[in-house]
Structures are given as C-alpha cells and as structure tokens.
Design a protein around this motif. Structure first.
Motif, PDB file in Angstrom:
ATOM      1  N   ASN A 163       0.848  -1.191   0.000  1.00  0.00           N
ATOM      2  CA  ASN A 163       0.000   0.000   0.000  1.00  0.00           C
ATOM      3  C   ASN A 163       0.880   1.236   0.000  1.00  0.00           C
ATOM      4  N   LEU A 164       0.858   1.975  -1.109  1.00  0.00           N
ATOM      5  CA  LEU A 164       1.673   3.181  -1.239  1.00  0.00           C
ATOM      6  C   LEU A 164       0.917   4.429  -0.811  1.00  0.00           C
ATOM      7  N   GLY A 165      -0.281   4.240  -0.314  1.00  0.00           N
ATOM      8  CA  GLY A 165      -1.092   5.385   0.087  1.00  0.00           C
ATOM      9  C   GLY A 165      -1.966   5.856  -1.048  1.00  0.00           C
ATOM     10  N   PHE A 166      -1.325   6.307  -2.129  1.00  0.00           N
ATOM     11  CA  PHE A 166      -2.072   6.784  -3.291  1.00  0.00           C
ATOM     12  C   PHE A 166      -2.413   5.653  -4.254  1.00  0.00           C
ATOM     13  N   TRP A 167      -1.775   4.484  -4.046  1.00  0.00           N
ATOM     14  CA  TRP A 167      -2.008   3.355  -4.935  1.00  0.00           C
ATOM     15  C   TRP A 167      -1.604   2.066  -4.233  1.00  0.00           C
ATOM     16  N   THR A 168      -2.397   1.025  -4.407  1.00  0.00           N
ATOM     17  CA  THR A 168      -2.090  -0.273  -3.818  1.00  0.00           C
ATOM     18  C   THR A 168      -1.703  -1.253  -4.914  1.00  0.00           C
TER      19      THR A 168
END
Length: 212
Positions: A163-168
């Motif tokens: 989970n990159l925050g803006f995109w998983t």
C-alpha cells in the motif's frame, strides 16, 4: 581537480554497472525458446514467462510464430511461496506451496474468477509431470492484477500487497501468472483470434539456460 575526478569515477561506475547488469535486462533469445517449446505446427502463439529476469522488467512475451516476432510484452508477477522474494522466484509443483511452477502448459477456455466475479482469467493445464502437473488442483491461472503496466526497473514488483497510500499494488500470485489489466486485455484479443488450442504457455528461468 578533485571534483572532476569524482565525476569521472561516477561515470566509470555507471558504465561498469550497465555492462554487468545489461545482459540480465535483455529478454534473451526468445525465438530459440519459442521454437523449443512448440509442440505442433498448428500452435500459432507461445506465451513465454521468464522469471529469471528482474521483476521490474517485462517478463511475459507473446511470440507470434507466423510473424516471427514478439507481439506483446508485459510485466509479470511470480508466486510468493517457498521463500520467494521480489528478486528471486522459487519454483514448486506442490499443492499449497504458493509458488510458481516451471514448464509447458496449455490454455483452457477463459472464464470468470471465482474470488472476483466479473474479472476474467485463463485456467492453465500443466504438461510436465512432476513440474507443473498439479496446476489444475492448484487453480493456477493467467489473470489480471493491480500492478504497473510498464517496466519499473530498477524497482521491483513486490510479491506481497504493498500500500503506497495513493495506490495499492496487488500482484496476488500464489503461483498464478499475474499481469496488468491492460496487457491481459491484449492477450485476450490474441487468444480470441486464434483459439486456446493454438496457444502454448512456457514458464522458465532464463538465468539457467545457456542459449538465452
């Protein structure tokens, strides 16, 4: 003078690194591999999955025997089991291993994924006894996943959900051949135009092949 020396040293290091790494970035002799795994003359396409390549590079290639060239390239995730890491794929045919399996496969008729209604997939049948003949029991598929649709080298495609925050990123592979949705749709068109009986799948590790 010291600044120039550092610049020259940096350039030398970059060039040397490229010389060492470049052979692992090339897809290898795909034509040789494709010809090797072709079972009959009526097979029109070979889906070649090279897990010996860096996971941040394209690893899946569709070889067109008639055109004698690659017609589709794609990133491709490998299974997370057996101690596999984003950098190294461990092969296993064992049920429940969560590993990718090497060898030749045939594609079966496309269907919906049971876990994700509405998402399509290609079940595959392993042809090599002891290497991938448990593919059916393991429910090994070619299916789309949430992952980059372009090479991200030198970064790696993770084997677990990130989970990159803006995109998983969800490679979601327990041995399945998972590719981005964009490339999966292109593969669907290729298979639809030729039929599953005319496509062979081959999973391998080019780092162990002398002719690649």
């Amino acid at each position: 003078m010291k600044r120039k020396a550092y610049i020259y040293l940096a350039i030398i290091i970059i060039i040397a690194s490229f010389i060492v790494v470049y052979p692992r970035l090339r897809p290898g002799n795909l034509k040789t591999v494709a010809q090797k795994v072709r079972l009959t003359d009526d097979i029109k396409y070979a889906v070649l999955v090279d897990y010996g390549r860096h996971s941040g590079r394209n690893r899946l290639f569709v070889w067109d025997y008639e055109k004698d060239k690659v017609v589709l390239s794609s990133p491709c995730a490998h299974g997370y089991g057996g101690g596999s890491t984003a950098r190294h794929c461990v092969f296993s045919n064992k049920i429940g291993s969560g590993c990718s399996s090497e060898g030749r496969y045939t594609l079966e008729k496309e269907r919906q994924m049971y876990q994700f209604p509405g998402r399509r997939c290609f079940p595959v049948k392993g042809l090599d006894k002891g290497k991938n003949d448990n593919a059916g029991k393991r429910a090994i598929l070619i299916h789309p996943a949430r992952m980059p649709s372009f090479p991200i080298y030198p970064f790696l495609i993770p084997v677990r959900v990130i989970n990159l925050g803006f995109w998983t990123i969800r490679p979601a592979s327990e041995g399945c051949i998972t590719i981005p949705g964009k490339q999966y749709e292109e593969l669907r068109k290729i298979v639809a135009a030729s039929g599953v009986k005319h496509v062979i799948l081959y999973v391998y590790d080019s780092s162990s092949l002398k002719d690649s």
